[in-house]
Design a protein around this motif. Structure first.
Motif, PDB file in Angstrom:
ATOM      1  N   VAL A 192      35.079  42.402  50.545  1.00 62.51           N
ATOM      2  CA  VAL A 192      36.516  42.328  51.214  1.00 62.51           C
ATOM      3  C   VAL A 192      37.625  42.188  50.019  1.00 62.51           C
ATOM      4  CG1 VAL A 192      38.054  40.951  52.691  1.00 62.51           C
ATOM      5  CG2 VAL A 192      35.816  41.463  53.613  1.00 62.51           C
ATOM      6  N   TRP A 193      37.219  41.557  48.911  1.00 62.07           N
ATOM      7  CA  TRP A 193      38.273  41.050  48.078  1.00 62.07           C
ATOM      8  C   TRP A 193      38.226  42.423  47.121  1.00 62.07           C
ATOM      9  CZ3 TRP A 193      34.802  36.143  46.885  1.00 62.07           C
ATOM     10  CH2 TRP A 193      35.145  35.120  47.935  1.00 62.07           C
ATOM     11  N   ARG A 194      37.380  43.109  46.907  1.00 61.39           N
ATOM     12  CA  ARG A 194      37.066  44.137  46.047  1.00 61.39           C
ATOM     13  C   ARG A 194      36.832  45.559  47.013  1.00 61.39           C
ATOM     14  NH1 ARG A 194      39.611  41.161  43.631  1.00 61.39           N
ATOM     15  NH2 ARG A 194      39.190  39.993  41.834  1.00 61.39           N
ATOM     16  N   VAL A 195      37.490  45.924  47.650  1.00 68.73           N
ATOM     17  CA  VAL A 195      37.073  46.835  48.759  1.00 68.73           C
ATOM     18  C   VAL A 195      37.029  48.323  48.028  1.00 68.73           C
ATOM     19  CG1 VAL A 195      39.526  47.400  49.724  1.00 68.73           C
ATOM     20  CG2 VAL A 195      37.180  47.658  51.140  1.00 68.73           C
ATOM     21  N   ARG A 196      37.758  48.517  47.254  1.00 69.59           N
ATOM     22  CA  ARG A 196      37.740  49.676  46.275  1.00 69.59           C
ATOM     23  C   ARG A 196      36.665  49.804  45.160  1.00 69.59           C
ATOM     24  NH1 ARG A 196      43.109  48.458  48.026  1.00 69.59           N
ATOM     25  NH2 ARG A 196      44.035  49.930  49.320  1.00 69.59           N
ATOM     26  N   ASP A 197      35.719  48.739  45.281  1.00 72.32           N
ATOM     27  CA  ASP A 197      35.052  48.946  44.201  1.00 72.32           C
ATOM     28  C   ASP A 197      33.632  49.775  44.203  1.00 72.32           C
ATOM     29  OD1 ASP A 197      36.365  47.628  42.380  1.00 72.32           O
ATOM     30  OD2 ASP A 197      35.216  45.717  42.386  1.00 72.32           O
ATOM     31  N   GLY A 198      33.432  50.680  45.223  1.00 75.90           N
ATOM     32  CA  GLY A 198      32.515  51.750  45.404  1.00 75.90           C
ATOM     33  C   GLY A 198      31.050  51.153  45.907  1.00 75.90           C
ATOM     34  N   TRP A 199      31.437  50.563  47.116  1.00 70.21           N
ATOM     35  CA  TRP A 199      30.397  49.778  47.876  1.00 70.21           C
ATOM     36  C   TRP A 199      29.523  50.535  48.714  1.00 70.21           C
ATOM     37  CZ3 TRP A 199      29.392  45.056  46.242  1.00 70.21           C
ATOM     38  CH2 TRP A 199      30.573  44.187  45.650  1.00 70.21           C
ATOM     39  N   THR A 234      43.614  28.874  52.481  1.00 71.37           N
ATOM     40  CA  THR A 234      44.366  29.981  52.527  1.00 71.37           C
ATOM     41  C   THR A 234      43.141  31.090  52.838  1.00 71.37           C
ATOM     42  OG1 THR A 234      46.385  29.477  51.359  1.00 71.37           O
ATOM     43  CG2 THR A 234      46.078  31.889  51.825  1.00 71.37           C
ATOM     44  N   ASP A 235      43.207  31.990  53.960  1.00 70.72           N
ATOM     45  CA  ASP A 235      42.174  33.137  53.971  1.00 70.72           C
ATOM     46  C   ASP A 235      42.961  34.230  54.106  1.00 70.72           C
ATOM     47  OD1 ASP A 235      43.454  33.027  56.658  1.00 70.72           O
ATOM     48  OD2 ASP A 235      41.508  32.694  57.736  1.00 70.72           O
ATOM     49  N   ILE A 236      42.091  35.307  53.938  1.00 76.25           N
ATOM     50  CA  ILE A 236      42.590  36.512  53.681  1.00 76.25           C
ATOM     51  C   ILE A 236      43.280  37.026  54.783  1.00 76.25           C
ATOM     52  CG2 ILE A 236      41.964  39.134  53.622  1.00 76.25           C
ATOM     53  CD1 ILE A 236      39.714  38.301  51.852  1.00 76.25           C
ATOM     54  N   PRO A 237      42.970  36.820  56.253  1.00 78.07           N
ATOM     55  CA  PRO A 237      44.036  37.204  57.324  1.00 78.07           C
ATOM     56  C   PRO A 237      45.268  36.548  57.382  1.00 78.07           C
ATOM     57  CG  PRO A 237      41.735  36.871  57.992  1.00 78.07           C
ATOM     58  CD  PRO A 237      41.644  36.336  56.695  1.00 78.07           C
ATOM     59  N   HIS A 238      45.263  35.107  56.958  1.00 81.91           N
ATOM     60  CA  HIS A 238      46.629  34.446  56.721  1.00 81.91           C
ATOM     61  C   HIS A 238      47.469  35.202  55.813  1.00 81.91           C
ATOM     62  CE1 HIS A 238      49.464  31.261  56.802  1.00 81.91           C
ATOM     63  NE2 HIS A 238      49.313  31.238  55.409  1.00 81.91           N
ATOM     64  N   ILE A 239      46.940  35.531  54.726  1.00 84.52           N
ATOM     65  CA  ILE A 239      47.772  36.350  53.674  1.00 84.52           C
ATOM     66  C   ILE A 239      48.336  37.556  54.167  1.00 84.52           C
ATOM     67  CG2 ILE A 239      47.986  37.284  51.358  1.00 84.52           C
ATOM     68  CD1 ILE A 239      45.774  35.173  50.754  1.00 84.52           C
ATOM     69  N   LEU A 240      47.537  38.302  54.876  1.00 82.82           N
ATOM     70  CA  LEU A 240      48.035  39.700  55.554  1.00 82.82           C
ATOM     71  C   LEU A 240      48.883  39.462  56.558  1.00 82.82           C
ATOM     72  CD1 LEU A 240      44.502  41.627  55.275  1.00 82.82           C
ATOM     73  CD2 LEU A 240      46.289  41.759  53.696  1.00 82.82           C
ATOM     74  N   LEU A 241      48.775  38.411  57.404  1.00 87.62           N
ATOM     75  CA  LEU A 241      49.884  38.247  58.354  1.00 87.62           C
ATOM     76  C   LEU A 241      51.161  37.707  57.557  1.00 87.62           C
ATOM     77  CD1 LEU A 241      47.562  36.025  61.063  1.00 87.62           C
ATOM     78  CD2 LEU A 241      48.962  38.348  61.341  1.00 87.62           C
ATOM     79  N   GLU A 259      50.381  33.224  47.452  1.00 89.73           N
ATOM     80  CA  GLU A 259      49.181  32.759  47.766  1.00 89.73           C
ATOM     81  C   GLU A 259      47.916  33.531  47.591  1.00 89.73           C
ATOM     82  OE1 GLU A 259      49.170  31.587  51.824  1.00 89.73           O
ATOM     83  OE2 GLU A 259      50.852  30.281  51.642  1.00 89.73           O
ATOM     84  N   ALA A 260      48.171  35.032  47.479  1.00 90.80           N
ATOM     85  CA  ALA A 260      47.088  35.869  47.099  1.00 90.80           C
ATOM     86  C   ALA A 260      46.650  35.810  45.715  1.00 90.80           C
ATOM     87  CB  ALA A 260      47.464  37.133  47.745  1.00 90.80           C
ATOM     88  N   GLU A 261      47.669  35.596  44.768  1.00 93.48           N
ATOM     89  CA  GLU A 261      47.277  35.685  43.499  1.00 93.48           C
ATOM     90  C   GLU A 261      46.547  34.168  42.999  1.00 93.48           C
ATOM     91  OE1 GLU A 261      51.363  37.666  41.594  1.00 93.48           O
ATOM     92  OE2 GLU A 261      51.323  35.426  42.337  1.00 93.48           O
ATOM     93  N   LEU A 262      46.924  33.116  44.050  1.00 91.72           N
ATOM     94  CA  LEU A 262      46.361  31.862  43.773  1.00 91.72           C
ATOM     95  C   LEU A 262      44.908  31.879  44.232  1.00 91.72           C
ATOM     96  CD1 LEU A 262      46.868  28.772  42.653  1.00 91.72           C
ATOM     97  CD2 LEU A 262      47.151  28.260  45.042  1.00 91.72           C
ATOM     98  N   ALA A 263      44.568  32.580  45.339  1.00 94.09           N
ATOM     99  CA  ALA A 263      43.305  32.720  45.769  1.00 94.09           C
ATOM    100  C   ALA A 263      42.505  33.697  44.931  1.00 94.09           C
ATOM    101  CB  ALA A 263      43.205  32.889  47.225  1.00 94.09           C
ATOM    102  N   GLY A 264      42.886  34.468  44.196  1.00 93.73           N
ATOM    103  CA  GLY A 264      42.301  35.556  43.458  1.00 93.73           C
ATOM    104  C   GLY A 264      42.007  36.936  44.464  1.00 93.73           C
ATOM    105  N   TYR A 265      42.945  37.007  45.324  1.00 91.79           N
ATOM    106  CA  TYR A 265      42.733  38.068  46.328  1.00 91.79           C
ATOM    107  C   TYR A 265      43.927  39.318  45.804  1.00 91.79           C
ATOM    108  CZ  TYR A 265      43.178  40.631  50.669  1.00 91.79           C
ATOM    109  OH  TYR A 265      43.131  41.670  51.479  1.00 91.79           O
TER     110      TYR A 265
END
Length: 745
Positions: free
Chosen positions: A526-533, A670-677, A704-710
């Motif tokens: 989720v955090w690195r979704v474009r990393d060729g998974w 802080t979770d990812i859905p919260h940041i996206l909301l 918040e995303a920068e702080l969470a490393g997202y």
């Protein structure tokens, strides 16, 4: 050759002059003539004045003397032979016999016990300079340490033959054979060699170790000696052999760190590593010739890599090629590329990598050898104490102690605090040793357990997506994560290991573990979704199907569909997501069905059908309410708000996002859905013309995303903020987030 030495020299003086004129050490001459080093030392010191004719002939031949030179040497020997049998050797007038009540007297001839300098030596400029620096000062002791076959002895002998200055009173050498099949010499044996070289008659050398060591220290106290103690096992073996005084230089080589000598004798350590690719190919060129290397430079570099830059492995490889002039370097590299044969190809007669590693390993305690064999089954590149404990079925403290033993013996390297790695050739050797058949399962289950704990810390309240395998092996201890940052750091550090563990499980056909490890990585995905998974998820999908686990298959299909959607491959994603939804619905699993609908909506939106996407999200929210899962309800509502915002339905998007933020209140972290909301709320406010409120929300989301490393979330928030209010500071933050996202693996 003809002698230019006056004929009235004593035999010992003449022999020493001839040897030095030929550029030979005592060891060189002993090897060429078959006369022992001790006998040569006695002859040169004048303690044995009249050697037998056959000895003189052997020495003359080894020295390359012509007839006149050989005759001169024989005449000197004849002059020193006793005239009657049964008498003691006469003392020469120019070498007075030492009094028994005083210290032994040494002649002007300086002893030289060093073996010949190694041939084909190349490079190591920095290490040679470091050795010179380490041997400066008062009574220095230098430790040259490193793994078997890295070239410690070659480095020291090359340095000893070329660099030392001011050591006019002799060079002593002893192979302590700490890692040898032939057994170690006793301390007294070594001391007797040293004392004899320094001119002490045999009858004056004490038989007791302490007395001999004291005499050696006393003799060395006023001299400038170089003492090389090669292949030492431990500090205890070295200490009695250290010279006295402050003008002697001692160099010790060992496969062990010998940290105790640093403590007690202020020894200066010099760790020797493998050769760089350039120096490795240059070493090959010194043996094979530059023409052969220049003809295949790429193959030469490949050979250097396959040998791991280990000089011993490179020399064995070069020896094989030298005996096969018709072979190309590329053909040899192809042979070495086969891991099942590589170590066999790096053995030549009684010399090679396996033999060297065997001698190192046998010095270690049994439980350390047990861990070493287990490390050979590790599919990754690094271990920590928890991973090592799982491999050896022990506790982390015991495992860490064993790892320290292995690091001391240079069988593993601590690449970072608490993280150890093996050289490729060492790993191949360990892989060939006997280990428990469950070793691989144990480490795979360690990764499943640890990753699950990391998920719990990184995404509090998230649901486990699978039960454990039926034959799960519970680790003795599991790493604990205090917060999201610790979990993120672990996932980042272990990504390669997790990927290699998946490959190892897949190769071993442990399907039930293959797909589970992939699915524990979902926060990282989720955090690195474009990393060729996608390829990794395809492996997981095949494993889940081979495991006949429909629930696992649905989970993997869902994740794969989402990744393909994010990679702008919605048609492919739709196929997987519809299959995931069908499996979940058939199983009556409302939770899995709701998840599938949420991701299916993303693919539908990517294909331009925003209305269908909204409908799928609404169905997912209804399913979540039916089972009372407010987390999934919030996730479905978040995606619904996203689709509404993309359709320009700002009022609906703002209302939906606000409702989603109020579900379950504020999370503990802080979770990812919260940041996206927050991002959606900001976009909707800007879309409604409420710029100040909207940009404030977007800035909050980005921070918040920068702080969470997202970083992906930070990019989304900053991109929206730039569209609303392009500023230089925001642009710099956007570029920094983009750089982090594109450089992290």
């Amino acid at each position: 050759m003809a002698s230019t030495t006056p004929a009235d020299y004593s035999f010992g003086t003449l022999l020493c002059a001839l040897r030095r004129g030929a550029g030979l050490s005592q060891e060189d001459l002993a090897h060429a003539s078959g006369v022992s080093v001790r006998t040569l030392s006695n002859l040169e010191q004048g303690r044995s004045r009249g050697p037998q004719r056959r000895t003189v002939r052997a020495l003359a031949k080894a020295l390359g003397l012509d007839a006149a030179g050989a005759r001169e040497l024989e005449e000197a020997a004849s002059a020193g032979r006793p005239r009657t049998t049964g008498t003691t050797v006469a003392t020469a007038p120019d070498v007075p016999a030492p009094a028994l009540t005083s210290e032994p007297t040494v002649t002007a001839s300086a002893p030289d016990l060093l073996p010949r300098a190694p041939r084909g030596f190349h490079g190591r400029t920095g290490e040679l300079a470091a050795l010179t620096r380490a041997t400066a000062g008062e009574a220095p002791v230098c430790l040259v340490v490193g793994p078997a076959g890295v070239g410690k002895t070659a480095l020291v002998l090359h340095w000893a033959r070329h660099d030392p200055t001011g050591l006019a009173d002799g060079r002593l050498y002893a192979d302590l054979r700490g890692f040898s099949n032939t057994g170690e010499p006793t301390t007294v044996e070594v001391l007797r060699e040293f004392l004899a070289a320094l001119g002490v008659p045999d009858e004056r050398i004490p038989h007791a170790e302490n007395a001999a060591a004291a005499m050696f220290r006393s003799l060395a106290a006023d001299r400038q000696l170089l003492v090389v103690l090669d292949n030492a096992r431990d500090a205890e073996q070295v200490r009695p052999l250290l010279p006295g005084g402050d003008r002697c230089v001692t160099v010790v080589t060992s496969r062990h760190r010998l940290a105790a000598l640093i403590v007690t004798d202020t020894a200066h350590p010099l760790a020797l590593d493998v050769l760089t690719p350039q120096d490795a190919t240059a070493l090959l060129a010194r043996i094979l010739g530059t023409d052969r290397i220049d003809a295949e430079p790429a193959a030469a570099l490949r050979l250097a890599a396959l040998c791991g830059g280990l000089p011993l492995a490179l020399r064995v490889t070069a020896a094989r090629l030298a005996g096969r002039p018709s072979w190309t370097l590329a053909a040899m590299a192809d042979e070495l590329a086969d891991e099942t044969r590589r170590l066999a190809l790096l053995d030549l007669e009684d010399t090679g990598v396996r033999a060297a590693l065997h001698l190192t390993l046998r010095q270690l305690p049994e439980q350390v050898r047990h861990l070493f064999a287990a490390l050979g089954r590790h599919p990754g590149s690094h271990v920590d104490r928890y991973t090592a404990a799982s491999l050896a079925a022990t506790d982390p403290t015991t495992a860490e102690t064993a790892l320290e033993h292995l690091a001391t013996a240079h069988l593993v390297t601590e690449t970072a605090p608490g993280r150890w790695a093996m050289h490729d050739l060492v790993r191949l050797y360990a892989r060939g040793l006997d280990a428990h058949p469950d070793t691989l399962k144990r480490v795979l289950d360690h990764y499943i357990t640890t990753a699950t704990a990391a998920v719990a810390a990184a995404e509090p309240g998230s649901e486990d997506c699978f039960p454990l395998p039926a034959d799960f092996l519970t680790p003795t201890a599991v790493r604990q994560f205090g917060d999201r940052a610790a979990a993120v750091a672990w996932f980042t550090a272990e990504r390669d290991n997790l990927t290699q563990a998946i490959a190892g499980a897949d190769t071993a056909r442990l399907h039930e573990r293959t797909w589970r490890i992939v699915m524990t990585m979902w926060p990282l995905i989720v955090w690195r979704v474009r990393d060729g998974w996608a390829p990794l998820l395809q492996t997981a999908l095949a494993a889940a199907r081979a495991d006949a686990d429909e629930h696992g298959e649905a989970c993997v299909l869902n994740m794969l569909g989402w990744v393909l959607t994010e990679e702008d491959r919605p048609p492919e994603a739709l196929v997987h997501l519809e299959a995931a939804h069908a499996l979940a619905a058939h199983a009556g699993d409302a939770f899995a069905e709701a998840n599938a609908l949420i991701v299916l909506a993303m693919a539908q939106a990517a294909l331009g059908d925003l209305d269908q996407a909204a409908t799928s999200c609404e169905r997912a929210a209804d399913l979540a309410r039916q089972i009372g899962d407010r987390r999934i309800e919030r996730l479905a509502t978040q995606h619904l708000a996203r689709h509404q915002a993309d359709a320009g339905q700002w009022h609906q998007a703002l209302t939906t996002a606000t409702d989603a933020l109020e579900l379950d209140g504020w999370p503990e972290v802080t979770d990812i859905p919260h940041i996206l909301l927050l991002v959606i709320t900001g976009e909707a406010l800007v879309g409604l013309g409420r710029y100040d409120e909207g940009t404030a929300q977007l800035d909050l989301a980005a921070r918040e995303a920068e702080l969470a490393g997202y970083d992906d979330g930070a990019l989304r928030a900053l991109a929206a903020l730039l569209r609303a209010a392009p500023e230089e500071g925001v642009q710099a933050r956007y570029e920094a987030a983009l750089a982090r996202l594109t450089t992290q693996v």
